[in-house]
Design a protein around this motif. Sequence first.
Motif, PDB file in Angstrom:
ATOM      1  N   ALA A  46       0.705  -1.296   0.099  1.00  0.00           N
ATOM      2  CA  ALA A  46      -0.026   0.144  -0.017  1.00  0.00           C
ATOM      3  C   ALA A  46       0.971   1.079  -0.114  1.00  0.00           C
ATOM      4  O   ALA A  46       1.822   1.097   0.817  1.00  0.00           O
ATOM      5  CB  ALA A  46      -0.907   0.142   1.084  1.00  0.00           C
ATOM      6  N   CYS A  47       0.427   2.150  -0.907  1.00  0.00           N
ATOM      7  CA  CYS A  47       1.278   3.153  -0.953  1.00  0.00           C
ATOM      8  C   CYS A  47       0.514   4.588  -1.562  1.00  0.00           C
ATOM      9  O   CYS A  47      -0.340   4.465  -2.431  1.00  0.00           O
ATOM     10  CB  CYS A  47       2.530   3.186  -2.044  1.00  0.00           C
ATOM     11  SG  CYS A  47       3.791   4.682  -2.127  1.00  0.00           S
ATOM     12  N   ARG A  48       0.460   5.468  -0.936  1.00  0.00           N
ATOM     13  CA  ARG A  48      -0.351   6.805  -1.346  1.00  0.00           C
ATOM     14  C   ARG A  48       0.128   7.601  -2.591  1.00  0.00           C
ATOM     15  O   ARG A  48      -0.334   8.546  -2.991  1.00  0.00           O
ATOM     16  CB  ARG A  48      -0.952   7.635  -0.393  1.00  0.00           C
ATOM     17  CG  ARG A  48       0.269   8.334   0.624  1.00  0.00           C
ATOM     18  CD  ARG A  48      -0.351   9.152   1.659  1.00  0.00           C
ATOM     19  NE  ARG A  48       0.808   9.048   2.746  1.00  0.00           N
ATOM     20  CZ  ARG A  48       1.329  10.084   3.129  1.00  0.00           C
ATOM     21  NH1 ARG A  48       1.423  11.240   2.558  1.00  0.00           N
ATOM     22  NH2 ARG A  48       2.266  10.110   4.078  1.00  0.00           N
ATOM     23  N   LEU A  76      -2.995  -4.910  -3.532  1.00  0.00           N
ATOM     24  CA  LEU A  76      -2.404  -3.506  -3.920  1.00  0.00           C
ATOM     25  C   LEU A  76      -3.208  -2.497  -3.613  1.00  0.00           C
ATOM     26  O   LEU A  76      -4.489  -2.380  -4.300  1.00  0.00           O
ATOM     27  CB  LEU A  76      -1.894  -3.645  -5.091  1.00  0.00           C
ATOM     28  CG  LEU A  76      -1.520  -2.457  -5.863  1.00  0.00           C
ATOM     29  CD1 LEU A  76       0.023  -2.096  -5.282  1.00  0.00           C
ATOM     30  CD2 LEU A  76      -1.145  -2.530  -7.583  1.00  0.00           C
ATOM     31  N   THR A  77      -2.982  -1.573  -2.914  1.00  0.00           N
ATOM     32  CA  THR A  77      -3.325  -0.097  -2.670  1.00  0.00           C
ATOM     33  C   THR A  77      -2.434   1.023  -3.199  1.00  0.00           C
ATOM     34  O   THR A  77      -1.353   1.040  -2.781  1.00  0.00           O
ATOM     35  CB  THR A  77      -3.728   0.097  -1.425  1.00  0.00           C
ATOM     36  OG1 THR A  77      -4.458  -1.104  -0.818  1.00  0.00           O
ATOM     37  CG2 THR A  77      -4.464   1.341  -0.853  1.00  0.00           C
ATOM     38  N   MET A  78      -3.154   1.808  -4.179  1.00  0.00           N
ATOM     39  CA  MET A  78      -2.546   2.861  -4.686  1.00  0.00           C
ATOM     40  C   MET A  78      -3.270   4.020  -4.712  1.00  0.00           C
ATOM     41  O   MET A  78      -4.498   3.884  -4.792  1.00  0.00           O
ATOM     42  CB  MET A  78      -2.103   2.402  -6.172  1.00  0.00           C
ATOM     43  CG  MET A  78      -1.013   1.525  -6.397  1.00  0.00           C
ATOM     44  SD  MET A  78      -0.478   1.024  -7.926  1.00  0.00           S
ATOM     45  CE  MET A  78      -0.425   2.390  -9.099  1.00  0.00           C
ATOM     46  N   SER A  79      -2.730   5.210  -5.181  1.00  0.00           N
ATOM     47  CA  SER A  79      -3.403   6.523  -4.968  1.00  0.00           C
ATOM     48  C   SER A  79      -4.323   6.660  -6.129  1.00  0.00           C
ATOM     49  O   SER A  79      -5.333   7.123  -6.239  1.00  0.00           O
ATOM     50  CB  SER A  79      -2.731   7.801  -4.897  1.00  0.00           C
ATOM     51  OG  SER A  79      -1.835   7.649  -6.138  1.00  0.00           O
ATOM     52  N   ARG A  80      -3.883   6.120  -7.265  1.00  0.00           N
ATOM     53  CA  ARG A  80      -4.676   6.370  -8.525  1.00  0.00           C
ATOM     54  C   ARG A  80      -4.365   5.139  -9.610  1.00  0.00           C
ATOM     55  O   ARG A  80      -3.273   4.418  -9.383  1.00  0.00           O
ATOM     56  CB  ARG A  80      -4.585   7.652  -9.267  1.00  0.00           C
ATOM     57  CG  ARG A  80      -3.183   7.759  -9.633  1.00  0.00           C
ATOM     58  CD  ARG A  80      -2.890   9.271 -10.152  1.00  0.00           C
ATOM     59  NE  ARG A  80      -1.484   9.441 -10.362  1.00  0.00           N
ATOM     60  CZ  ARG A  80      -0.661   8.756 -11.367  1.00  0.00           C
ATOM     61  NH1 ARG A  80      -1.110   7.970 -12.107  1.00  0.00           N
ATOM     62  NH2 ARG A  80       0.773   8.800 -11.252  1.00  0.00           N
ATOM     63  N   PHE A  81      -5.223   5.047 -10.619  1.00  0.00           N
ATOM     64  CA  PHE A  81      -4.949   3.791 -11.658  1.00  0.00           C
ATOM     65  C   PHE A  81      -4.031   4.434 -12.728  1.00  0.00           C
ATOM     66  O   PHE A  81      -4.066   5.467 -13.058  1.00  0.00           O
ATOM     67  CB  PHE A  81      -6.242   3.393 -12.260  1.00  0.00           C
ATOM     68  CG  PHE A  81      -5.754   2.375 -13.396  1.00  0.00           C
ATOM     69  CD1 PHE A  81      -5.432   1.010 -13.045  1.00  0.00           C
ATOM     70  CD2 PHE A  81      -5.858   2.976 -14.601  1.00  0.00           C
ATOM     71  CE1 PHE A  81      -5.345  -0.118 -14.088  1.00  0.00           C
ATOM     72  CE2 PHE A  81      -5.858   1.669 -15.721  1.00  0.00           C
ATOM     73  CZ  PHE A  81      -5.599   0.388 -15.381  1.00  0.00           C
ATOM     74  N   ASP A  82      -2.929   3.733 -12.995  1.00  0.00           N
ATOM     75  CA  ASP A  82      -2.057   4.133 -13.894  1.00  0.00           C
ATOM     76  C   ASP A  82      -1.545   2.749 -14.664  1.00  0.00           C
ATOM     77  O   ASP A  82      -0.760   2.050 -14.201  1.00  0.00           O
ATOM     78  CB  ASP A  82      -0.741   4.754 -13.436  1.00  0.00           C
ATOM     79  CG  ASP A  82       0.211   5.393 -14.444  1.00  0.00           C
ATOM     80  OD1 ASP A  82       0.097   4.885 -15.693  1.00  0.00           O
ATOM     81  OD2 ASP A  82       0.948   6.374 -14.142  1.00  0.00           O
ATOM     82  N   PRO A  83      -2.067   2.719 -15.852  1.00  0.00           N
ATOM     83  CA  PRO A  83      -1.815   1.436 -16.685  1.00  0.00           C
ATOM     84  C   PRO A  83      -0.417   1.133 -17.240  1.00  0.00           C
ATOM     85  O   PRO A  83      -0.042  -0.120 -17.107  1.00  0.00           O
ATOM     86  CB  PRO A  83      -2.706   1.597 -17.924  1.00  0.00           C
ATOM     87  CG  PRO A  83      -3.183   3.062 -18.069  1.00  0.00           C
ATOM     88  CD  PRO A  83      -2.896   3.489 -16.570  1.00  0.00           C
ATOM     89  N   LEU A  93      -7.634  -4.949  -5.239  1.00  0.00           N
ATOM     90  CA  LEU A  93      -6.843  -3.880  -5.823  1.00  0.00           C
ATOM     91  C   LEU A  93      -7.763  -2.568  -5.316  1.00  0.00           C
ATOM     92  O   LEU A  93      -9.050  -2.378  -5.601  1.00  0.00           O
ATOM     93  CB  LEU A  93      -6.958  -3.776  -7.391  1.00  0.00           C
ATOM     94  CG  LEU A  93      -6.430  -2.619  -8.172  1.00  0.00           C
ATOM     95  CD1 LEU A  93      -4.986  -2.366  -7.872  1.00  0.00           C
ATOM     96  CD2 LEU A  93      -6.725  -2.961  -9.800  1.00  0.00           C
ATOM     97  N   THR A  94      -6.969  -1.564  -4.833  1.00  0.00           N
ATOM     98  CA  THR A  94      -8.008  -0.546  -4.101  1.00  0.00           C
ATOM     99  C   THR A  94      -7.020   0.807  -4.646  1.00  0.00           C
ATOM    100  O   THR A  94      -5.867   0.963  -4.592  1.00  0.00           O
ATOM    101  CB  THR A  94      -7.662  -0.609  -2.729  1.00  0.00           C
ATOM    102  OG1 THR A  94      -8.419  -1.704  -2.112  1.00  0.00           O
ATOM    103  CG2 THR A  94      -8.641   0.631  -2.046  1.00  0.00           C
ATOM    104  N   PHE A  95      -7.976   1.871  -5.029  1.00  0.00           N
ATOM    105  CA  PHE A  95      -7.386   3.005  -5.411  1.00  0.00           C
ATOM    106  C   PHE A  95      -8.057   3.987  -4.438  1.00  0.00           C
ATOM    107  O   PHE A  95      -9.119   4.198  -4.204  1.00  0.00           O
ATOM    108  CB  PHE A  95      -7.872   3.501  -6.956  1.00  0.00           C
ATOM    109  CG  PHE A  95      -7.186   2.602  -7.859  1.00  0.00           C
ATOM    110  CD1 PHE A  95      -5.663   2.513  -7.997  1.00  0.00           C
ATOM    111  CD2 PHE A  95      -7.846   1.615  -8.536  1.00  0.00           C
ATOM    112  CE1 PHE A  95      -5.339   1.654  -9.200  1.00  0.00           C
ATOM    113  CE2 PHE A  95      -7.515   0.870  -9.386  1.00  0.00           C
ATOM    114  CZ  PHE A  95      -6.044   0.876  -9.848  1.00  0.00           C
TER     115      PHE A  95
END
Length: 166
Positions: A109-111, A143-150, A163-165
């Motif tokens: 997890a990373c913001r 996986l936890t991220m601040s936004r989706f980036d393909p 998967l969490t945004f």
Amino acid sequence: PELSLILPGGDLGRWSDQPGYDGEATRPRTPAGILPRIPLDLLKATVAFVPHADLPAVALTCRTFLEVARSRMYRNVDLLRVADEESVDRCINLLASRRDLAALVETFACRTTPQSQNLGNTSPLPAFTFAIALNNMNNLSSLTMSRFDPALLFHTTFLLRTLTFL
């Protein structure tokens, strides 16, 4: 070589910074022949009861305990509460450069998510390093991220369950 670890709270530290560490000479030695007779699964189950803050001390006892403690320390990398961007950057760089450690990560997890379109920026967390770190985490399931980036997830090989945004 300097060994790194993720401290409680997500900060990245060095073994030599741990209280009581005074180099190789002060490491307790395990008598030869005792640990090889104990199954690794039993050691992992035992270390599961050790508080997270005590894992660095366990890891310093011998190579076998280092392996077992390290697998628990890197299983869940939560950088959401880490306010210092330099610590986040060091952690991502470590996971990008050490496939063996990144392979231990199951939950990440990373913001902070760098812009992949602007690789020439002066961001403290370059997108290509972040993408390499994610690619090295082949056992990642959450996986936890601040936004989706393909572009960041393009070459990854893990099979996510969550998967969490943000």
